[in-house]
Design a protein around this motif. Sequence first.
Motif, PDB file in Angstrom:
ATOM      1  N   ASN A   7       6.274  -5.500  36.977  1.00  0.00           N
ATOM      2  CA  ASN A   7       7.345  -5.106  37.909  1.00  0.00           C
ATOM      3  C   ASN A   7       8.326  -6.237  38.219  1.00  0.00           C
ATOM      4  O   ASN A   7       9.212  -6.075  39.056  1.00  0.00           O
ATOM      5  CB  ASN A   7       6.763  -4.534  39.206  1.00  0.00           C
ATOM      6  CG  ASN A   7       6.146  -5.603  40.119  1.00  0.00           C
ATOM      7  OD1 ASN A   7       5.824  -6.709  39.682  1.00  0.00           O
ATOM      8  ND2 ASN A   7       5.933  -5.254  41.373  1.00  0.00           N
ATOM      9  N   ASP A   8       8.184  -7.369  37.561  1.00  0.00           N
ATOM     10  CA  ASP A   8       9.140  -8.457  37.732  1.00  0.00           C
ATOM     11  C   ASP A   8      10.547  -7.963  37.363  1.00  0.00           C
ATOM     12  O   ASP A   8      10.792  -7.528  36.248  1.00  0.00           O
ATOM     13  CB  ASP A   8       8.742  -9.627  36.831  1.00  0.00           C
ATOM     14  CG  ASP A   8       9.681 -10.813  36.943  1.00  0.00           C
ATOM     15  OD1 ASP A   8      10.162 -11.069  38.049  1.00  0.00           O
ATOM     16  OD2 ASP A   8       9.921 -11.471  35.915  1.00  0.00           O
ATOM     17  N   GLY A   9      11.452  -7.985  38.316  1.00  0.00           N
ATOM     18  CA  GLY A   9      12.804  -7.504  38.070  1.00  0.00           C
ATOM     19  C   GLY A   9      12.949  -6.005  38.072  1.00  0.00           C
ATOM     20  O   GLY A   9      13.986  -5.479  37.641  1.00  0.00           O
ATOM     21  N   ALA A  10      11.958  -5.270  38.568  1.00  0.00           N
ATOM     22  CA  ALA A  10      12.033  -3.806  38.603  1.00  0.00           C
ATOM     23  C   ALA A  10      13.262  -3.350  39.376  1.00  0.00           C
ATOM     24  O   ALA A  10      13.628  -3.931  40.404  1.00  0.00           O
ATOM     25  CB  ALA A  10      10.766  -3.236  39.236  1.00  0.00           C
ATOM     26  N   LYS A  11      13.898  -2.305  38.900  1.00  0.00           N
ATOM     27  CA  LYS A  11      15.193  -1.875  39.448  1.00  0.00           C
ATOM     28  C   LYS A  11      15.101  -1.311  40.864  1.00  0.00           C
ATOM     29  O   LYS A  11      16.113  -1.175  41.537  1.00  0.00           O
ATOM     30  CB  LYS A  11      15.824  -0.827  38.529  1.00  0.00           C
ATOM     31  CG  LYS A  11      16.303  -1.377  37.201  1.00  0.00           C
ATOM     32  CD  LYS A  11      17.451  -2.369  37.394  1.00  0.00           C
ATOM     33  CE  LYS A  11      18.730  -1.688  37.829  1.00  0.00           C
ATOM     34  NZ  LYS A  11      19.857  -2.651  37.970  1.00  0.00           N
ATOM     35  N   GLU A  12      13.908  -0.999  41.314  1.00  0.00           N
ATOM     36  CA  GLU A  12      13.777  -0.459  42.666  1.00  0.00           C
ATOM     37  C   GLU A  12      13.606  -1.568  43.707  1.00  0.00           C
ATOM     38  O   GLU A  12      13.838  -1.355  44.891  1.00  0.00           O
ATOM     39  CB  GLU A  12      12.596   0.505  42.730  1.00  0.00           C
ATOM     40  CG  GLU A  12      12.566   1.319  44.004  1.00  0.00           C
ATOM     41  CD  GLU A  12      11.670   2.535  43.923  1.00  0.00           C
ATOM     42  OE1 GLU A  12      11.200   2.963  44.989  1.00  0.00           O
ATOM     43  OE2 GLU A  12      11.454   3.055  42.817  1.00  0.00           O
ATOM     44  N   LEU A  13      13.222  -2.759  43.277  1.00  0.00           N
ATOM     45  CA  LEU A  13      12.898  -3.834  44.204  1.00  0.00           C
ATOM     46  C   LEU A  13      14.157  -4.563  44.692  1.00  0.00           C
ATOM     47  O   LEU A  13      14.974  -5.005  43.885  1.00  0.00           O
ATOM     48  CB  LEU A  13      11.948  -4.833  43.550  1.00  0.00           C
ATOM     49  CG  LEU A  13      10.449  -4.522  43.647  1.00  0.00           C
ATOM     50  CD1 LEU A  13      10.120  -3.149  43.099  1.00  0.00           C
ATOM     51  CD2 LEU A  13       9.627  -5.587  42.936  1.00  0.00           C
TER      52      LEU A  13
END
Length: 594
Positions: free
Chosen positions: A281-287
Amino acid sequence: MKFKTIFKKKIIITACAALALAGCTNLDETILDAVPGEESSDAAAALAAAYDRLGDRTFTDNGGMIAMQEYSSDIALLPTRGSDWGDGGKWRAMHEFTWAPDNAVITDNWTLLTNGITRSLTAIRTIEASTDPQKALFLAEAKVLLAFYTYTTLDLYGQAPYKDPSVANAPLVILKADTAIDDVIKNVEAALPDLAELGTQRTHNGRVTKEAAYAMLAQMYLNRAVYKDRYNASSNFNFNEPAVDGNGTDMDKVISYSNLLINSGKFSLASNYFDSFSINNDGAKELIFAITQKIDKLRDGDNDLAYMSVERNQRVSAGNRGTNGSCITPEFYASWDGNHDDPRFQRHYQYADGTWFMNDGTTLSVPATDMVPGTTSPWFHFNRGIQFGQQYGPKLAAAGGFEKTADGRIKVSALVCEKSTTTPMDFTPALNFDNPTQSVLAQNQINRGARCFKFEFDPGDGANNGTSKVDIPLFRLGGIYTMRAEAYLRKGETGLALADVNILRTSRTRESLFGSVPGTPIAAISADVLYKEIGFEMYWEMWRRPQMVRFGKLDLALPESAKPATPPYKRIFPIPQGVLDVTKGFTQNTGYVN
């Protein structure tokens, strides 16, 4: 928490001596990543120390914010399980609301949060005195971090310490939530012009950006009315009072700041809900703002948000197991009735050869071709979401490693509990405590409670249960939609609130095993329906206790999980007794005995 590629060298930081507050810990010999450019700077180092407190236990450890914000809620608890998790009753107390000013969880979190305040003040003072070319940016980040630690402390304890970083030997000032919340909001808003937009000036979602500040402000405005009238017996908070700057109401501000994020085009809802809590989830668009975790042998990321619910005989590798601790309350599990097909409830894992792990006894083996990174140890993947009923998975072979089938696949078997081998690993949603007022399970009852596998269990190096590189979301787009929906509802704009809830429902899709179908929209909304929907979206993310206060739920009994009806003063925690004993200026919160 680290500045990823920005901070590249290891340094030794001493950050606490300049501004010692009650609860400050010694930062000597804390190893952190260092600075942009050729050489390290004191300004960057001090800022790194302030960031690091987020990921060093506070928002990642089982005893941190999840204990304060989730174990005290209708979503989760950590019961005593036979010989485990007794610990003087400190975990039970968080859900049974029997805590006292000397409770170790409450005391430890005061220390962590006020240390975050201290580190932020140190960073502000150090940056102000520096000539760093990024001085304005670093100073804005430090000021927002100070606001975030202060806000969280006010949320939990109703009071927070402060010293003016620009004044030598400044006196200790005790901030009170009902008045300080306005200044906290003003300080974040004042920092906005100097903050970078996400992705500019080498920023990422692990740093405070304009977008992170917008998310914080939306949350602060959403809770402002509670802070101003914390003990309102009927929970009739004035959510639509004028905003701090007089432009619109608190709920207008929630909507405005949420719109800046939702309409920015920088973030998107993940169709696979669990992607935002996965190893990749590194750089996940939801974060929007997250704690960056790494496994780097300096200070490895923490696996507790996954590890705590997993049973000791559940293994992702031969050397990695769970600890059979926390679980879902029966009340929260029951709230999902009729919604088990919601993509956020549960998701099955599919291996590269097409094998689905069904966890129902029909999957007899899975391929042994996935390896724990950097090892030759096979990696077994759990399903995600809320797990209940009899559990299946690999067992250890007598010679070591997983049991295998004749063709070399990982054998999948029905599991039993490690510390009660005659007890099937049947995660019963009902807890059925022998004494309904105490969350205590006998040794042959340690299987009880549905479990939360929302965060992916990182196998790390194959031999350490506690490490993880899963980034921990502090603010993500799904949460922004829930806040905007709540603000719409509190303004009477039910159609817009319903639309936001249905965006969350229908943007998520099920796995291809079930045709990749989207979630089902609902036809109507009310305060109780919205409260339930917020739980579906945000469970296990350390947001629940404040939600319960806003919706008038925290005082109510949870009879199936040993939480009694409680008076309004328990909407906040006591000031730790050790602080009162040594620090002048603090007074004990209403209802608690000095």
